[in-house]
Write an enzyme that holds these catalytic residues in place. Structure first.
Site, PDB file in Angstrom:
ATOM      1  N   ALA A  55      -2.826 -15.858 -12.478  1.00 60.14           N
ATOM      2  CA  ALA A  55      -2.576 -14.561 -13.129  1.00 60.14           C
ATOM      3  C   ALA A  55      -1.815 -13.633 -12.180  1.00 60.14           C
ATOM      4  O   ALA A  55      -0.902 -12.912 -12.606  1.00 60.14           O
ATOM      5  CB  ALA A  55      -3.893 -13.927 -13.562  1.00 60.14           C
ATOM      6  N   ASP A 102      -1.202 -23.744 -14.053  1.00 61.00           N
ATOM      7  CA  ASP A 102      -1.817 -22.762 -14.954  1.00 61.00           C
ATOM      8  C   ASP A 102      -1.017 -21.473 -15.060  1.00 61.00           C
ATOM      9  O   ASP A 102      -1.397 -20.574 -15.819  1.00 61.00           O
ATOM     10  CB  ASP A 102      -3.224 -22.403 -14.452  1.00 61.00           C
ATOM     11  CG  ASP A 102      -4.214 -23.539 -14.601  1.00 61.00           C
ATOM     12  OD1 ASP A 102      -3.963 -24.445 -15.423  1.00 61.00           O
ATOM     13  OD2 ASP A 102      -5.239 -23.520 -13.890  1.00 61.00           O
ATOM     14  N   LYS A 131      -8.403 -17.153 -17.500  1.00 59.91           N
ATOM     15  CA  LYS A 131      -8.535 -18.069 -18.649  1.00 59.91           C
ATOM     16  C   LYS A 131      -9.809 -18.890 -18.564  1.00 59.91           C
ATOM     17  O   LYS A 131     -10.403 -19.054 -17.489  1.00 59.91           O
ATOM     18  CB  LYS A 131      -7.327 -19.002 -18.720  1.00 59.91           C
ATOM     19  CG  LYS A 131      -7.025 -19.819 -17.452  1.00 59.91           C
ATOM     20  CD  LYS A 131      -7.808 -21.093 -17.270  1.00 59.91           C
ATOM     21  CE  LYS A 131      -7.549 -21.770 -15.931  1.00 59.91           C
ATOM     22  NZ  LYS A 131      -8.461 -22.874 -15.628  1.00 59.91           N
TER      23      LYS A 131
HETATM   24  O1  C5P Z   1      -0.583 -27.115 -10.134  1.00 60.55           O
HETATM   25  P1  C5P Z   1      -1.629 -26.623  -9.202  1.00 60.55           P
HETATM   26  O2  C5P Z   1      -1.078 -26.215  -7.867  1.00 60.55           O
HETATM   27  O3  C5P Z   1      -2.495 -25.559  -9.802  1.00 60.55           O
HETATM   28  O4  C5P Z   1      -2.592 -27.860  -8.954  1.00 60.55           O
HETATM   29  C1  C5P Z   1      -3.544 -27.870  -7.920  1.00 60.55           C
HETATM   30  C2  C5P Z   1      -4.051 -29.288  -7.715  1.00 60.55           C
HETATM   31  O5  C5P Z   1      -4.828 -29.682  -8.852  1.00 60.55           O
HETATM   32  C3  C5P Z   1      -2.988 -30.341  -7.589  1.00 60.55           C
HETATM   33  O6  C5P Z   1      -2.559 -30.462  -6.265  1.00 60.55           O
HETATM   34  C4  C5P Z   1      -3.708 -31.597  -8.071  1.00 60.55           C
HETATM   35  O7  C5P Z   1      -4.533 -32.106  -7.040  1.00 60.55           O
HETATM   36  C5  C5P Z   1      -4.642 -31.052  -9.143  1.00 60.55           C
HETATM   37  N1  C5P Z   1      -4.064 -31.186 -10.503  1.00 60.55           N
HETATM   38  C6  C5P Z   1      -3.977 -32.445 -11.070  1.00 60.55           C
HETATM   39  N2  C5P Z   1      -3.457 -32.586 -12.339  1.00 60.55           N
HETATM   40  C7  C5P Z   1      -3.065 -31.507 -13.047  1.00 60.55           C
HETATM   41  C8  C5P Z   1      -3.158 -30.197 -12.486  1.00 60.55           C
HETATM   42  C9  C5P Z   1      -3.679 -30.081 -11.205  1.00 60.55           C
HETATM   43  O8  C5P Z   1      -4.340 -33.448 -10.441  1.00 60.55           O
HETATM   44  N3  C5P Z   1      -2.579 -31.670 -14.267  1.00 60.55           N
END
Ligand code: C5P
Length: 312
Positions: free
Chosen positions: A114, A146, A17
Protein backbone atom coordinates in the site's frame (compact mmCIF):
# COMPACT_ATOMS: atom_id res chain seq x y z
CA UNK A 1 1.79 41.85 -0.44
CA UNK A 2 1.81 38.25 -1.54
CA UNK A 3 2.72 35.56 0.99
CA UNK A 4 5.14 32.87 -0.14
CA UNK A 5 3.32 29.83 -1.50
CA UNK A 6 3.23 26.86 0.89
CA UNK A 7 5.43 24.00 -0.31
CA UNK A 8 3.35 21.63 -2.39
CA UNK A 9 2.39 18.39 -0.66
CA UNK A 10 0.46 15.62 -2.40
CA UNK A 11 -1.44 13.26 -0.11
CA UNK A 12 -2.32 9.78 -1.37
CA UNK A 13 -3.99 6.90 0.48
CA UNK A 14 -3.95 3.17 -0.29
CA UNK A 15 -5.61 0.26 1.52
CA UNK A 16 -4.44 -2.93 3.16
CA UNK A 17 -5.98 -6.21 1.99
CA UNK A 18 -7.29 -9.55 3.10
CA UNK A 19 -6.97 -12.62 0.89
CA UNK A 20 -10.37 -14.20 1.46
CA UNK A 21 -9.23 -17.12 -0.69
CA UNK A 22 -5.70 -18.13 -1.70
CA UNK A 23 -4.60 -21.25 -3.53
CA UNK A 24 -0.92 -21.70 -4.27
CA UNK A 25 0.31 -23.68 -7.28
CA UNK A 26 3.64 -25.46 -7.55
CA UNK A 27 7.01 -23.72 -7.24
CA UNK A 28 8.19 -22.22 -10.54
CA UNK A 29 11.77 -21.89 -11.78
CA UNK A 30 11.82 -18.16 -10.94
CA UNK A 31 11.20 -18.89 -7.24
CA UNK A 32 7.57 -17.72 -7.41
CA UNK A 33 4.33 -19.69 -7.39
CA UNK A 34 1.33 -19.32 -9.64
CA UNK A 35 -1.58 -18.54 -7.44
CA UNK A 36 -5.28 -17.82 -7.48
CA UNK A 37 -6.57 -15.41 -4.91
CA UNK A 38 -9.59 -13.29 -4.07
CA UNK A 39 -8.44 -9.99 -2.59
CA UNK A 40 -10.57 -7.59 -0.63
CA UNK A 41 -9.29 -4.09 0.17
CA UNK A 42 -10.21 -3.07 3.72
CA UNK A 43 -10.52 0.18 5.62
CA UNK A 44 -7.06 0.06 7.21
CA UNK A 45 -5.11 2.49 5.07
CA UNK A 46 -1.67 3.92 4.61
CA UNK A 47 -1.39 7.69 4.11
CA UNK A 48 1.58 8.97 2.13
CA UNK A 49 2.41 12.69 1.85
CA UNK A 50 4.93 13.52 -0.84
CA UNK A 51 6.81 16.83 -0.99
CA UNK A 52 9.45 18.06 -3.40
CA UNK A 53 13.08 17.37 -2.43
CA UNK A 54 16.46 17.06 -4.09
CA UNK A 55 16.97 13.50 -2.89
CA UNK A 56 14.83 10.51 -1.82
CA UNK A 57 13.87 10.11 1.85
CA UNK A 58 11.09 8.63 3.97
CA UNK A 59 9.85 9.25 7.50
CA UNK A 60 7.02 7.79 9.56
CA UNK A 61 4.69 9.81 11.76
CA UNK A 62 1.18 9.48 13.14
CA UNK A 63 -0.74 6.33 12.33
CA UNK A 64 -1.62 3.52 14.70
CA UNK A 65 1.31 1.21 13.94
CA UNK A 66 4.77 1.65 15.45
CA UNK A 67 7.07 2.02 12.44
CA UNK A 68 10.29 2.66 14.36
CA UNK A 69 11.79 -0.65 13.20
CA UNK A 70 11.28 -0.04 9.49
CA UNK A 71 14.20 0.78 7.18
CA UNK A 72 14.29 4.34 5.82
CA UNK A 73 17.05 3.70 3.29
CA UNK A 74 16.83 2.64 -0.36
CA UNK A 75 15.52 -0.80 0.65
CA UNK A 76 12.20 0.73 1.76
CA UNK A 77 9.53 -0.21 -0.81
CA UNK A 78 8.14 3.35 -0.90
CA UNK A 79 11.57 4.74 -1.80
CA UNK A 80 11.97 2.01 -4.41
CA UNK A 81 8.59 3.00 -5.87
CA UNK A 82 9.57 6.69 -6.09
CA UNK A 83 12.95 5.87 -7.62
CA UNK A 84 11.37 3.54 -10.19
CA UNK A 85 8.91 6.22 -11.26
CA UNK A 86 11.71 8.82 -11.51
CA UNK A 87 13.80 6.43 -13.59
CA UNK A 88 11.12 5.53 -16.12
CA UNK A 89 9.91 9.12 -16.53
CA UNK A 90 13.36 10.73 -16.57
CA UNK A 91 12.47 12.91 -13.55
CA UNK A 92 15.74 14.24 -12.17
CA UNK A 93 14.96 15.39 -8.63
CA UNK A 94 13.66 13.46 -5.61
CA UNK A 95 10.90 13.42 -3.01
CA UNK A 96 10.38 13.34 0.73
CA UNK A 97 7.72 10.82 1.75
CA UNK A 98 5.97 11.02 5.11
CA UNK A 99 3.98 7.86 5.86
CA UNK A 100 1.21 7.28 8.40
CA UNK A 101 1.03 3.54 8.98
CA UNK A 102 -2.21 1.86 9.93
CA UNK A 103 -1.66 -1.53 8.30
CA UNK A 104 0.39 -3.95 10.42
CA UNK A 105 4.02 -4.43 9.37
CA UNK A 106 4.93 -7.86 7.94
CA UNK A 107 1.38 -8.86 8.89
CA UNK A 108 0.14 -10.43 5.66
CA UNK A 109 -2.09 -7.45 4.86
CA UNK A 110 0.02 -5.74 2.21
CA UNK A 111 1.04 -2.64 4.19
CA UNK A 112 4.33 -2.17 2.34
CA UNK A 113 2.50 -2.72 -0.95
CA UNK A 114 0.00 0.00 0.00
CA UNK A 115 2.89 2.39 0.74
CA UNK A 116 4.34 1.68 -2.69
CA UNK A 117 1.00 2.12 -4.51
CA UNK A 118 0.24 5.41 -2.73
CA UNK A 119 3.78 6.62 -3.40
CA UNK A 120 3.49 5.97 -7.15
CA UNK A 121 0.25 7.94 -7.29
CA UNK A 122 1.50 10.80 -5.07
CA UNK A 123 4.82 11.24 -6.91
CA UNK A 124 3.16 11.08 -10.32
CA UNK A 125 0.89 13.97 -9.26
CA UNK A 126 3.64 15.91 -7.44
CA UNK A 127 6.11 15.69 -10.30
CA UNK A 128 3.48 16.17 -13.03
CA UNK A 129 4.78 13.08 -14.80
CA UNK A 130 1.17 12.19 -15.54
CA UNK A 131 1.46 8.52 -16.45
CA UNK A 132 -1.64 6.62 -17.55
CA UNK A 133 -3.26 4.46 -14.86
CA UNK A 134 -2.27 1.30 -16.76
CA UNK A 135 1.37 2.42 -16.79
CA UNK A 136 1.31 3.03 -13.03
CA UNK A 137 -0.23 -0.41 -12.45
CA UNK A 138 2.51 -1.92 -14.61
CA UNK A 139 5.18 -0.23 -12.43
CA UNK A 140 3.30 -1.46 -9.35
CA UNK A 141 3.70 -5.05 -10.59
CA UNK A 142 7.47 -4.55 -10.87
CA UNK A 143 7.62 -3.61 -7.18
CA UNK A 144 5.81 -6.62 -5.71
CA UNK A 145 3.04 -9.12 -6.37
CA UNK A 146 0.49 -7.33 -4.15
CA UNK A 147 1.22 -3.74 -5.24
CA UNK A 148 -1.15 -3.72 -8.27
CA UNK A 149 -4.06 -4.70 -6.02
CA UNK A 150 -3.23 -1.95 -3.49
CA UNK A 151 -3.47 0.38 -6.49
CA UNK A 152 -6.81 -0.88 -7.82
CA UNK A 153 -8.53 -1.88 -4.53
CA UNK A 154 -12.13 -3.05 -4.24
CA UNK A 155 -12.57 -6.80 -4.59
CA UNK A 156 -10.57 -8.60 -7.25
CA UNK A 157 -9.31 -11.95 -8.41
CA UNK A 158 -5.53 -12.20 -8.69
CA UNK A 159 -3.74 -14.82 -10.78
CA UNK A 160 -0.14 -15.27 -11.96
CA UNK A 161 1.95 -14.04 -9.05
CA UNK A 162 -1.22 -12.37 -7.74
CA UNK A 163 -0.53 -9.36 -9.92
CA UNK A 164 -2.84 -10.23 -12.84
CA UNK A 165 -6.10 -8.71 -11.68
CA UNK A 166 -9.69 -8.90 -12.75
CA UNK A 167 -12.38 -7.13 -10.75
CA UNK A 168 -14.91 -9.29 -8.89
CA UNK A 169 -18.48 -8.21 -8.28
CA UNK A 170 -19.10 -7.70 -4.58
CA UNK A 171 -22.26 -6.47 -2.93
CA UNK A 172 -22.48 -4.55 0.34
CA UNK A 173 -19.88 -4.35 3.06
CA UNK A 174 -18.21 -7.18 4.94
CA UNK A 175 -17.33 -6.69 8.61
CA UNK A 176 -13.85 -7.85 9.59
CA UNK A 177 -12.12 -8.09 12.96
CA UNK A 178 -8.36 -8.38 12.76
CA UNK A 179 -6.17 -9.87 15.47
CA UNK A 180 -2.70 -8.36 15.10
CA UNK A 181 0.37 -10.23 16.27
CA UNK A 182 3.28 -8.57 18.07
CA UNK A 183 5.70 -10.19 15.60
CA UNK A 184 6.00 -10.25 11.81
CA UNK A 185 6.39 -13.18 9.43
CA UNK A 186 8.54 -13.38 6.33
CA UNK A 187 6.53 -14.11 3.18
CA UNK A 188 9.34 -16.10 1.45
CA UNK A 189 9.76 -18.25 4.59
CA UNK A 190 6.06 -19.11 4.67
CA UNK A 191 6.08 -20.06 0.97
CA UNK A 192 9.25 -22.14 1.56
CA UNK A 193 7.56 -23.93 4.46
CA UNK A 194 4.64 -24.77 2.15
CA UNK A 195 7.04 -26.19 -0.47
CA UNK A 196 8.83 -28.27 2.16
CA UNK A 197 5.55 -29.57 3.54
CA UNK A 198 4.48 -30.60 0.03
CA UNK A 199 7.81 -32.38 -0.52
CA UNK A 200 7.67 -34.18 2.84
CA UNK A 201 4.13 -35.40 2.22
CA UNK A 202 4.27 -35.96 -1.53
CA UNK A 203 3.10 -39.56 -1.01
CA UNK A 204 -0.03 -38.60 0.95
CA UNK A 205 -1.30 -35.35 -0.56
CA UNK A 206 -2.43 -34.37 -4.02
CA UNK A 207 0.26 -32.53 -5.99
CA UNK A 208 -0.24 -28.76 -6.20
CA UNK A 209 -2.42 -27.71 -9.11
CA UNK A 210 -0.25 -26.12 -11.80
CA UNK A 211 -2.91 -23.46 -12.48
CA UNK A 212 -5.00 -22.98 -9.37
CA UNK A 213 -8.39 -21.29 -9.60
CA UNK A 214 -10.66 -19.42 -7.24
CA UNK A 215 -13.63 -21.63 -6.29
CA UNK A 216 -16.91 -20.61 -7.89
CA UNK A 217 -18.50 -20.50 -4.40
CA UNK A 218 -16.22 -17.61 -3.44
CA UNK A 219 -17.34 -15.51 -6.40
CA UNK A 220 -20.94 -16.35 -5.63
CA UNK A 221 -20.64 -15.38 -1.96
CA UNK A 222 -18.94 -12.07 -2.83
CA UNK A 223 -21.59 -11.32 -5.44
CA UNK A 224 -24.35 -12.08 -2.95
CA UNK A 225 -22.66 -9.98 -0.23
CA UNK A 226 -23.44 -12.84 2.14
CA UNK A 227 -20.92 -13.28 4.98
CA UNK A 228 -22.38 -16.67 5.98
CA UNK A 229 -21.79 -18.00 2.48
CA UNK A 230 -18.32 -16.48 2.31
CA UNK A 231 -17.34 -17.97 5.68
CA UNK A 232 -18.06 -21.45 4.31
CA UNK A 233 -15.61 -21.08 1.42
CA UNK A 234 -12.80 -18.90 2.83
CA UNK A 235 -9.48 -20.69 2.40
CA UNK A 236 -5.76 -19.98 2.49
CA UNK A 237 -3.07 -22.49 1.40
CA UNK A 238 -0.52 -20.45 3.38
CA UNK A 239 -2.39 -21.00 6.63
CA UNK A 240 -0.99 -24.49 7.36
CA UNK A 241 2.66 -23.44 6.84
CA UNK A 242 2.11 -20.22 8.83
CA UNK A 243 0.64 -22.25 11.72
CA UNK A 244 3.51 -24.70 11.49
CA UNK A 245 5.94 -21.80 11.94
CA UNK A 246 3.85 -20.04 14.62
CA UNK A 247 1.63 -22.70 16.27
CA UNK A 248 0.13 -20.31 18.86
CA UNK A 249 -1.87 -18.61 16.08
CA UNK A 250 -4.16 -21.67 16.05
CA UNK A 251 -5.52 -20.72 19.48
CA UNK A 252 -6.20 -17.17 18.26
CA UNK A 253 -8.31 -18.57 15.41
CA UNK A 254 -10.13 -20.87 17.83
CA UNK A 255 -10.83 -18.05 20.28
CA UNK A 256 -12.39 -15.88 17.57
CA UNK A 257 -14.54 -18.71 16.26
CA UNK A 258 -15.76 -19.44 19.82
CA UNK A 259 -16.74 -15.79 20.20
CA UNK A 260 -19.02 -15.30 17.23
CA UNK A 261 -16.71 -15.13 14.21
CA UNK A 262 -18.22 -16.90 11.22
CA UNK A 263 -14.69 -17.89 10.20
CA UNK A 264 -11.11 -17.00 11.05
CA UNK A 265 -8.30 -17.14 8.53
CA UNK A 266 -4.63 -16.22 8.44
CA UNK A 267 -4.37 -13.22 6.13
CA UNK A 268 -1.87 -13.77 3.28
CA UNK A 269 1.34 -15.17 4.76
CA UNK A 270 0.34 -14.10 8.28
CA UNK A 271 0.49 -13.53 11.15
CA UNK A 272 -2.63 -11.31 11.16
CA UNK A 273 -5.79 -13.36 11.69
CA UNK A 274 -8.84 -12.03 9.83
CA UNK A 275 -12.22 -12.88 11.34
CA UNK A 276 -15.38 -12.45 9.33
CA UNK A 277 -18.27 -11.24 11.49
CA UNK A 278 -21.97 -11.67 10.63
CA UNK A 279 -22.71 -7.93 10.98
CA UNK A 280 -21.53 -4.79 12.78
CA UNK A 281 -22.93 -5.86 16.19
CA UNK A 282 -21.21 -9.22 15.84
CA UNK A 283 -17.95 -7.49 14.95
CA UNK A 284 -18.19 -5.20 18.01
CA UNK A 285 -18.87 -8.15 20.33
CA UNK A 286 -15.97 -10.10 18.86
CA UNK A 287 -13.68 -7.10 19.21
CA UNK A 288 -14.57 -6.83 22.91
CA UNK A 289 -14.09 -10.56 23.53
CA UNK A 290 -10.70 -10.70 21.83
CA UNK A 291 -9.53 -7.49 23.53
CA UNK A 292 -10.53 -8.99 26.89
CA UNK A 293 -8.17 -11.88 26.05
CA UNK A 294 -5.42 -9.24 25.67
CA UNK A 295 -5.16 -9.50 21.92
CA UNK A 296 -4.54 -6.40 19.82
CA UNK A 297 -7.65 -6.07 17.72
CA UNK A 298 -8.91 -3.66 15.07
CA UNK A 299 -12.11 -3.59 13.09
CA UNK A 300 -12.27 -2.97 9.38
CA UNK A 301 -14.84 -3.06 6.60
CA UNK A 302 -14.41 -4.00 3.00
CA UNK A 303 -14.35 -3.48 0.14
CA UNK A 304 -12.84 0.03 -0.03
CA UNK A 305 -11.23 2.10 -2.79
CA UNK A 306 -7.76 1.51 -4.15
CA UNK A 307 -5.02 4.16 -4.11
CA UNK A 308 -6.33 7.71 -4.51
CA UNK A 309 -5.38 11.30 -3.98
CA UNK A 310 -6.84 12.87 -0.84
CA UNK A 311 -7.69 16.57 -0.94
CA UNK A 312 -6.77 17.86 2.53
O1 C5P B 1 6.36 -10.25 -5.01
P1 C5P B 1 6.80 -10.13 -3.60
O2 C5P B 1 8.10 -9.39 -3.46
O3 C5P B 1 5.75 -9.58 -2.69
O4 C5P B 1 7.06 -11.62 -3.10
C1 C5P B 1 7.75 -11.90 -1.91
C2 C5P B 1 8.13 -13.37 -1.89
O5 C5P B 1 6.95 -14.17 -1.75
C3 C5P B 1 8.80 -13.88 -3.13
O6 C5P B 1 10.18 -13.67 -3.07
C4 C5P B 1 8.45 -15.36 -3.11
O7 C5P B 1 9.29 -16.05 -2.20
C5 C5P B 1 7.06 -15.36 -2.49
N1 C5P B 1 5.99 -15.40 -3.53
C6 C5P B 1 5.80 -16.57 -4.24
N2 C5P B 1 4.80 -16.62 -5.19
C7 C5P B 1 4.00 -15.56 -5.41
C8 C5P B 1 4.18 -14.35 -4.68
C9 C5P B 1 5.19 -14.32 -3.73
O8 C5P B 1 6.52 -17.56 -4.05
N3 C5P B 1 3.04 -15.64 -6.33
Amino acid sequence: MTSPAAPKVVHARAPGKINVFLKVGSLLDDGYHDLATAFQAVSLCEDVRASAAGDFSVGFSGGTIDASGLPTDGSNLAIRAARLLARVTGYRRGVHLEIEKNVPIAGGMGGGSADAAATLLACDALWGTDLAREELIDLAGQLGSDVPFAFTGGTAIGTGRGDQLSPALAKGQFQWVLALADFGMSTPEVYAELDQHRLRHSQDIFPAEPQPQVDAGVLQALRAGDPHMLAEVMHNDLQAPALHLEPELASVIELGEENGALAGLISGSGPTVAFLAPDLDGALELQIALSAARLTVVRATGPVHGARIVND
